[in-house]
Design an enzyme around this catalytic site. Sequence first.
Site, PDB file in Angstrom:
ATOM      1  N   ALA A   1     -29.361 121.125 -17.271  1.00 54.26           N
ATOM      2  CA  ALA A   1     -29.256 120.320 -16.045  1.00 54.26           C
ATOM      3  C   ALA A   1     -29.685 121.121 -14.821  1.00 54.26           C
ATOM      4  O   ALA A   1     -29.174 120.926 -13.732  1.00 54.26           O
ATOM      5  CB  ALA A   1     -27.821 119.828 -15.871  1.00 54.26           C
ATOM      6  N   ALA A   2     -30.640 122.022 -15.010  1.00 53.26           N
ATOM      7  CA  ALA A   2     -31.034 122.877 -13.886  1.00 53.26           C
ATOM      8  C   ALA A   2     -32.229 122.341 -13.120  1.00 53.26           C
ATOM      9  O   ALA A   2     -32.500 122.771 -12.009  1.00 53.26           O
ATOM     10  CB  ALA A   2     -31.330 124.290 -14.387  1.00 53.26           C
TER      11      ALA A   2
ATOM     12  N   ARG B   1     -38.667 114.271  -7.679  1.00 51.33           N
ATOM     13  CA  ARG B   1     -39.135 112.884  -7.548  1.00 51.33           C
ATOM     14  C   ARG B   1     -38.024 111.888  -7.223  1.00 51.33           C
ATOM     15  O   ARG B   1     -38.296 110.718  -6.959  1.00 51.33           O
ATOM     16  CB  ARG B   1     -39.876 112.468  -8.835  1.00 51.33           C
ATOM     17  CG  ARG B   1     -41.276 113.041  -8.892  1.00 51.33           C
ATOM     18  CD  ARG B   1     -42.074 112.370  -9.976  1.00 51.33           C
ATOM     19  NE  ARG B   1     -41.759 112.921 -11.291  1.00 51.33           N
ATOM     20  CZ  ARG B   1     -41.842 112.220 -12.421  1.00 51.33           C
ATOM     21  NH1 ARG B   1     -42.198 110.948 -12.390  1.00 51.33           N
ATOM     22  NH2 ARG B   1     -41.563 112.784 -13.569  1.00 51.33           N
TER      23      ARG B   1
ATOM     24  N   THR C   1     -37.453 125.252 -20.475  1.00 52.48           N
ATOM     25  CA  THR C   1     -36.303 124.790 -21.265  1.00 52.48           C
ATOM     26  C   THR C   1     -35.765 125.889 -22.191  1.00 52.48           C
ATOM     27  O   THR C   1     -34.555 125.973 -22.425  1.00 52.48           O
ATOM     28  CB  THR C   1     -36.680 123.549 -22.097  1.00 52.48           C
ATOM     29  OG1 THR C   1     -37.902 123.822 -22.802  1.00 52.48           O
ATOM     30  CG2 THR C   1     -36.886 122.333 -21.218  1.00 52.48           C
TER      31      THR C   1
ATOM     32  N   TYR D   1       2.999  96.963  10.689  1.00 46.50           N
ATOM     33  CA  TYR D   1       2.623  98.265  11.255  1.00 46.50           C
ATOM     34  C   TYR D   1       2.920  98.259  12.745  1.00 46.50           C
ATOM     35  O   TYR D   1       2.468  97.375  13.471  1.00 46.50           O
ATOM     36  CB  TYR D   1       1.118  98.471  10.991  1.00 46.50           C
ATOM     37  CG  TYR D   1       0.568  99.799  11.401  1.00 46.50           C
ATOM     38  CD1 TYR D   1       1.162 100.993  10.991  1.00 46.50           C
ATOM     39  CD2 TYR D   1      -0.577  99.882  12.195  1.00 46.50           C
ATOM     40  CE1 TYR D   1       0.630 102.218  11.353  1.00 46.50           C
ATOM     41  CE2 TYR D   1      -1.124 101.103  12.558  1.00 46.50           C
ATOM     42  CZ  TYR D   1      -0.511 102.267  12.127  1.00 46.50           C
ATOM     43  OH  TYR D   1      -1.038 103.480  12.494  1.00 46.50           O
TER      44      TYR D   1
HETATM   45  C1  UD1 Z   1     -39.521 118.604 -22.380  1.00 49.34           C
HETATM   46  C2  UD1 Z   1     -40.037 119.119 -23.713  1.00 49.34           C
HETATM   47  C3  UD1 Z   1     -40.959 118.068 -24.328  1.00 49.34           C
HETATM   48  C4  UD1 Z   1     -40.234 116.752 -24.475  1.00 49.34           C
HETATM   49  C5  UD1 Z   1     -39.680 116.303 -23.132  1.00 49.34           C
HETATM   50  C6  UD1 Z   1     -38.798 115.101 -23.315  1.00 49.34           C
HETATM   51  C7  UD1 Z   1     -40.160 121.536 -23.547  1.00 49.34           C
HETATM   52  C8  UD1 Z   1     -41.047 122.700 -23.317  1.00 49.34           C
HETATM   53  N1  UD1 Z   1     -40.747 120.326 -23.491  1.00 49.34           N
HETATM   54  O1  UD1 Z   1     -40.634 118.487 -21.524  1.00 49.34           O
HETATM   55  O2  UD1 Z   1     -41.396 118.504 -25.598  1.00 49.34           O
HETATM   56  O3  UD1 Z   1     -41.108 115.770 -24.981  1.00 49.34           O
HETATM   57  O4  UD1 Z   1     -38.855 117.340 -22.561  1.00 49.34           O
HETATM   58  O5  UD1 Z   1     -38.426 114.596 -22.080  1.00 49.34           O
HETATM   59  O6  UD1 Z   1     -38.991 121.702 -23.804  1.00 49.34           O
HETATM   60  N2  UD1 Z   1     -34.631 122.192 -17.491  1.00 49.34           N
HETATM   61  C9  UD1 Z   1     -33.815 123.237 -17.106  1.00 49.34           C
HETATM   62  N3  UD1 Z   1     -34.401 124.415 -16.760  1.00 49.34           N
HETATM   63  C10 UD1 Z   1     -35.741 124.601 -16.798  1.00 49.34           C
HETATM   64  C11 UD1 Z   1     -36.559 123.526 -17.183  1.00 49.34           C
HETATM   65  C12 UD1 Z   1     -35.978 122.330 -17.534  1.00 49.34           C
HETATM   66  O7  UD1 Z   1     -32.598 123.109 -17.073  1.00 49.34           O
HETATM   67  O8  UD1 Z   1     -36.170 125.709 -16.480  1.00 49.34           O
HETATM   68  C13 UD1 Z   1     -33.990 120.919 -17.865  1.00 49.34           C
HETATM   69  C14 UD1 Z   1     -34.354 119.779 -16.937  1.00 49.34           C
HETATM   70  O9  UD1 Z   1     -33.400 119.665 -15.906  1.00 49.34           O
HETATM   71  C15 UD1 Z   1     -34.327 118.591 -17.862  1.00 49.34           C
HETATM   72  C16 UD1 Z   1     -34.728 119.168 -19.210  1.00 49.34           C
HETATM   73  O10 UD1 Z   1     -34.492 120.549 -19.121  1.00 49.34           O
HETATM   74  O11 UD1 Z   1     -33.027 118.049 -17.983  1.00 49.34           O
HETATM   75  C17 UD1 Z   1     -36.167 118.884 -19.556  1.00 49.34           C
HETATM   76  O12 UD1 Z   1     -36.988 119.419 -18.564  1.00 49.34           O
HETATM   77  P1  UD1 Z   1     -38.343 118.732 -18.177  1.00 49.34           P
HETATM   78  O13 UD1 Z   1     -39.046 119.573 -17.184  1.00 49.34           O
HETATM   79  O14 UD1 Z   1     -38.138 117.313 -17.859  1.00 49.34           O
HETATM   80  O15 UD1 Z   1     -39.107 118.845 -19.571  1.00 49.34           O
HETATM   81  P2  UD1 Z   1     -40.552 118.325 -19.915  1.00 49.34           P
HETATM   82  O16 UD1 Z   1     -41.555 119.251 -19.338  1.00 49.34           O
HETATM   83  O17 UD1 Z   1     -40.656 116.908 -19.580  1.00 49.34           O
END
Ligand code: UD1
Length: 455
Positions: A7-8, A13, A77, A385
């Site tokens: 959740a970071a 957007r 992630t 009151y």
């Molecule tokens: C990620 C997946 C992708 C998948 C998609 C589904 C990876 C590399 N890619 O892509 O395969 O299809 O989700 O939605 O994992 N987050 C952090 N810290 C970070 C980056 C992200 O906590 O440094 C959290 C975000 O808050 C979010 C989640 O991880 O809740 C996914 O991050 P997001 O950037 O949306 O991932 P995608 O690039 O869309």
Amino acid sequence: MNVVILAAGMGKRMQSALPKVLHPLAGKSLLAHVIDTARTLSPTRLCVIYGHGGDAVLSQFTASDLVFAKQEPQLGTGHAVMQAVPQLDDAVPTLVLYGDVPLTSSAALQRLVSAAGQDKLAILTVELDDPTGYGRIVRDNDGKGDIVSIVEQKDATPAERAITECNTGIMVAPTAHLKQWLAGLSNNNAQGEYYLTDIVASAVAAGTPVVSAQPDAVWETLGVNSKVQLAELERIHQRSIANRLLEQGVTLLDPARLDVRGTLTCGRDVTIDVGCVFEGIVTLEDGVTISANCVIKNAHIGNSASIKPFCHIEDATVGAASQIGPYARLRPGTTLGEDVHIGNFVEVKNSQIAAHSKANHLAYVGDATVGSRVNIGAGTITCNYDGANKSRTIIEDDVFIGSDSQLVAPVTIGKGATLGAGTTLTKNAPPGTLTVSRSRQVTIEGWVRPVKIKK
Ligand code: UD1
Ligand code: CA
């Protein structure tokens, strides 16, 4: 098992000062949805990775079963899951969830967890008509179709981009292996991030079986990145709540025009008209009718009661066969007995009103204890009151209060007493008597109206 919730992400957007995972869906933050679902799996560790808007996130979640780990900067992630490593118990598998994917069902997660067992890597995947932006599930073509890797959109070849099976991001991994695989991640890719998805290739190389499970519906895996997506998920969620109510036998005049932001429990033969909002914990007993445009929060509505249009009810109990509204307001601390009538433009607060009593028009009943079979005339006000303190009004059984009376609390109206219309009651009214306080009516004979003087 261990659960890690990512959740970071900052959620640019959303165009909002509020961190993305704190935006509400059905009256509850996205992150709270994910935490509540995770809890249905009885995890031994529940770790939330936070970053943007950290303090706001921390201050909303104080339950003792949660551990928080900060990720700063956000390098992907895989890097996010690394922050949880010290919290993870090697003896049990680790489930990774996203804080911005609020509607995954417990059933789908349970299938994924069973597929993983103790020693497999399991990925929740979905078939999408438009897979743009998602990581693609690459399977080998030796006929068995085993998963060999996940490739991100930005790193994919045209052939890989044609794959429609997508990574939801939700996965379960054997924890000791997960820690090794995370330690081996590199950020040598199109986004310069540490991808969690790269652990799939590591698992394959290590001979760890990689399996998958699927949710019942695609929307279970949809994430929120914008207000548009939030609004879409809200509608999907509300529609599924409405469907559940319909299946239980509740009549909804339009299932698309109902909002439940909490828990709504309905008995048999309940009817709900359009435009109603239910918040917190609301119970509607058998035969209750809720007419159009009511807002009802933390309330219990008794058997066969009828709530007419445009009522606002909060922290209140309505007795069986009662009739409320139209345009009535029941404020916190209101308890109505059986067959009570509260009519239009009547406000009741912190008051008990016993069976068969009526306040049918334009009244304020605050801090009052009202007996049975009482009639409260139009325009009656409890003056509860004095500018500093609140005082109670006691109205005993069978009292009749004439219209436009003011009851200056503390004051008691004895059983069976009648108040004449227009009474300003400052002393107790004895039981069984008529009390009236108004100047005597006089008629001035021969009086003439003033006429306009011509200048
Ligand atoms: C990620 C997946 C992708 C998948 C998609 C589904 C990876 C590399 N890619 O892509 O395969 O299809 O989700 O939605 O994992 N987050 C952090 N810290 C970070 C980056 C992200 O906590 O440094 C959290 C975000 O808050 C979010 C989640 O991880 O809740 C996914 O991050 P997001 O950037 O949306 O991932 P995608 O690039 O869309
Ligand atoms: Ca991204």
